[in-house]
Design an enzyme around this catalytic site. Structure first.
Site, mmCIF file in Angstrom:
data_model
loop_
_atom_site.group_PDB
_atom_site.id
_atom_site.type_symbol
_atom_site.label_atom_id
_atom_site.label_comp_id
_atom_site.label_asym_id
_atom_site.label_seq_id
_atom_site.Cartn_x
_atom_site.Cartn_y
_atom_site.Cartn_z
ATOM 1 C CD GLU A 249 -3.016 -1.007 0.281
ATOM 2 O OE1 GLU A 249 -3.635 0.063 0.280
ATOM 3 O OE2 GLU A 249 -3.268 -1.944 -0.500
ATOM 4 C CG ASP A 253 -0.136 5.706 -0.537
ATOM 5 O OD1 ASP A 253 -1.180 5.431 -1.144
ATOM 6 O OD2 ASP A 253 -0.028 5.624 0.699
ATOM 7 C CB SER A 453 -5.523 3.330 -0.611
ATOM 8 O OG SER A 453 -5.964 3.040 0.681
ATOM 9 C CG ASP A 500 -22.450 14.841 -12.203
ATOM 10 O OD1 ASP A 500 -22.072 14.312 -11.145
ATOM 11 O OD2 ASP A 500 -23.612 15.265 -12.386
ATOM 12 C CB ILE A 501 -19.645 9.837 -11.217
ATOM 13 C CG1 ILE A 501 -18.198 10.099 -11.659
ATOM 14 C CG2 ILE A 501 -19.957 8.350 -11.236
ATOM 15 C CD1 ILE A 501 -17.870 9.657 -13.055
ATOM 16 N N GLY A 519 -26.031 10.733 -8.601
ATOM 17 C CA GLY A 519 -27.021 11.376 -9.453
ATOM 18 C C GLY A 519 -26.449 12.650 -10.031
ATOM 19 N N GLY A 521 -25.156 16.284 -10.530
ATOM 20 C CA GLY A 521 -24.668 17.248 -9.556
ATOM 21 C C GLY A 521 -23.958 16.565 -8.410
ATOM 22 C CG ASP A 523 -23.214 11.805 -6.175
ATOM 23 O OD1 ASP A 523 -22.236 11.230 -5.666
ATOM 24 O OD2 ASP A 523 -23.347 11.956 -7.407
#
Length: 540
Positions: A249, A253, A453, A500-501, A519, A521, A523
């Site tokens: 990990e 990074d 991460s 946007d997702i 949705g 915008g 979230d």
């Protein structure tokens, strides 16, 4: 001494879950603690200055007083304790002494405990008491209890199953997220680690694979000296495997930042995974040792309302995050990899800390679906929406129960918990966490990995690239509140600078079984969305 003692507010601590006390701590063994001192009130999240403070301005306005430090030192020396270090700008003192002297000064019944997940460690239960003469001066005492309160947002074992899509290297990420040109030259990017080790040969191999220069990586041992690979190989097999899991990990990074900011100065701080480690690491970042970074990547945390974290420690950590924001440091923190439950099983939704602090940039996760030529980016969710060792996981996100919603976070998201406050909402933004993962190298071999991460160092790298390209007057700014401000077009900076997702959710099962939905915008699963680096640079 027979001086009267008083309880230190916020120091109450239950026994660690699953742990039992073996024996009293050896009265002659050595203990070091970090004290947090009072100081002038820092501005809250709604009253941060528009321009970052200089080092001199910050120290002049918010440092602890020499008089208080002298008073604390004088009182504690009477108990046989030694003052090892004083930092007025970070309002901290390190003091040390024997267990017997520490127990006399702080009335803490220290013992050696054992748990299945941590082995033997020094711990305590109940509240700390401080000498009456220090009431109102000392606000926190960290280091008496060594229980673990820093966990990685992801684990390589749970993400080992790569998808059919090809893992993404640095050029793929730059293209996918429209990074502005640059290499991070002149920028300092910091990374926080609470375990693991650094493998320079892997960084060299990674950079060679992707034809990137090998960056400068500066290892700072705060409370923890990371072992070498040779030292690790001498450990017992179980401990060796745990260290290797964390090392994978850590290297993720570093490699993500190295690939995206190969000419930046990368500073990696190593500290112990207890409360003291958090406070000491953040204090060193705020103090600018060895240099003040533009951003700090943090892929560690725990539920904000986890009983293992004391209220005084959460306050001390948040105070350091506040100080970093005042200095213009954007701290990018993983939102967690266990969906709406954040590893707790009480039937309520939870969010991760320090991701839930209003003084950080909380980073959620996405994944790609479809073919390489025509992939769609959606919320990261692999059933059951929490880590189970079989490749499952989901982005953290939701509404805080500990931190009120800042006025600048003018979004309308209600908590799924009954009778909850309108708390700080996370994440602020998101980036790739799931399939097809990041193309990485570990122990000399290809080792794709991900989780939020990975999303955090990606955003830290983007912020460094953007900072280098901004006019001098607009550099070194705490990014998070800016995302919620309106740009020239009337849209928020987050809407302008992010894609946007709108698909997906993060309800972990079976606990709590409810979560948040993506949705149009903003979230509470992907925030404003994933970065469009060039547009975000222009908006800033």
């Amino acid at each position: 001494m027979t001086e009267r003692h008083v309880e230190l507010p916020g120091s109450q601590r239950p026994a660690k879950r699953g742990a039992h006390r073996l024996r009293d701590a050896d009265p002659h063994s050595h203990v070091e603690v970090t004290l947090t001192l009072r100081g002038p009130a820092l501005p809250d999240a709604d009253h941060l200055p528009k321009k970052a403070l200089s080092r001199e301005e910050f120290d002049m306005k918010y440092a602890a007083s020499q008089e208080d430090a002298d008073r604390v030192g004088q009182v504690l020396k009477g108990y046989g304790l030694k003052v090892d270090d004083v930092s007025l700008p970070t309002r901290s003192m390190r003091v040390s002494g024997t267990v017997a002297a520490i127990e006399a000064a702080f009335r803490a019944d220290l013992g050696i405990y054992q748990s299945a997940d941590q082995g033997e460690f020094r711990g305590r239960e109940g509240a700390i008491q401080i000498p009456l003469a220090l009431q109102g001066i000392v606000e926190g005492v960290q280091g008496l209890d060594q229980r673990r309160v820093a966990h990685r947002a992801s684990s390589s074992a749970s993400l080992a199953h790569a998808a059919a899509l090809v893992p993404l290297g640095p050029a793929d990420l730059e293209s996918h997220y429209n990074f502005p040109p640059g290499t991070g030259q002149g920028q300092t990017v910091a990374i926080a680690e609470f375990g693991g080790l650094y493998l320079p040969n892997d960084v060299s191999a990674y950079c060679a694979k992707f034809n990137r220069p090998v960056p400068s990586v500066n290892i700072q041992a705060v409370d923890l000296v990371p072992p070498t690979l040779q030292q690790l190989q001498q450990l017992p097999p179980a401990q060796q495997q745990e260290e290797l899991d964390e090392a994978g990990e850590v290297m993720m990074d570093i490699e993500i930042v190295a690939g995206l900011c190969p000419q930046a100065n990368i500073v990696v701080y190593f500290a112990t995974f207890d409360q003291k480690g958090w406070v000491d690491l953040l204090n060193q970042v705020v103090a600018g040792k060895p240099a003040l970074p533009v951003c700090l990547s943090v892929s560690w945390g725990l539920p904000e309302d986890d009983p293992d974290l004391t209220a005084s420690a959460r306050t001390a950590i948040n105070q350091s995050l506040n100080a970093a924001a005042l200095l213009g440091i954007t701290i990018c923190v993983s939102a967690g990899d266990d969906g709406s439950g954040d590893q707790l099983t009480d039937g309520r939704a939870h969010v991760d800390f320090p991701s839930s602090s209003p003084f950080v940039l909380s980073v959620g996760g996405t994944m790609l679906q479809g073919t390489t030529a025509k992939a769609t980016e959606v919320t990261w969710f692999v059933s059951p929406g929490r880590r189970n060792g079989k490749g499952a996981g989901a982005t953290g996100g939701g509404v805080s129960v500990e931190f009120p919603r800042p006025n600048w976070q003018n979004v309308h998201v209600a908590s799924v918990n009954p009778n909850s406050i309108d708390g700080r909402v996370i994440p602020d933004i998101a980036a790739l966490a799931g399939a097809p993962l990041y193309d990485l190298i570990f122990l000399g071999k290809d080792s794709p990995n991900g989780g939020t991460s990975a999303s955090a160092p990606l955003w830290a790298s983007l912020i460094a690239r953007i900072n280098a390209a901004l006019p001098a007057a607009k550099r070194q700014r705490f990014l998070t509140p800016l995302l919620y401000q309106n740009g020239a077009s009337g849209q928020t900076v987050g809407q302008i600078g992010c894609t946007d997702i709108t698909s997906g959710q993060n309800a972990s099962h079976p606990q709590p079984g409810v979560g948040y939905q993506a949705g149009p915008g903003y979230d509470a699963v992907t925030g404003w969305g994933v970065p469009n680096g060039a547009k975000l640079l222009a908006a800033l």
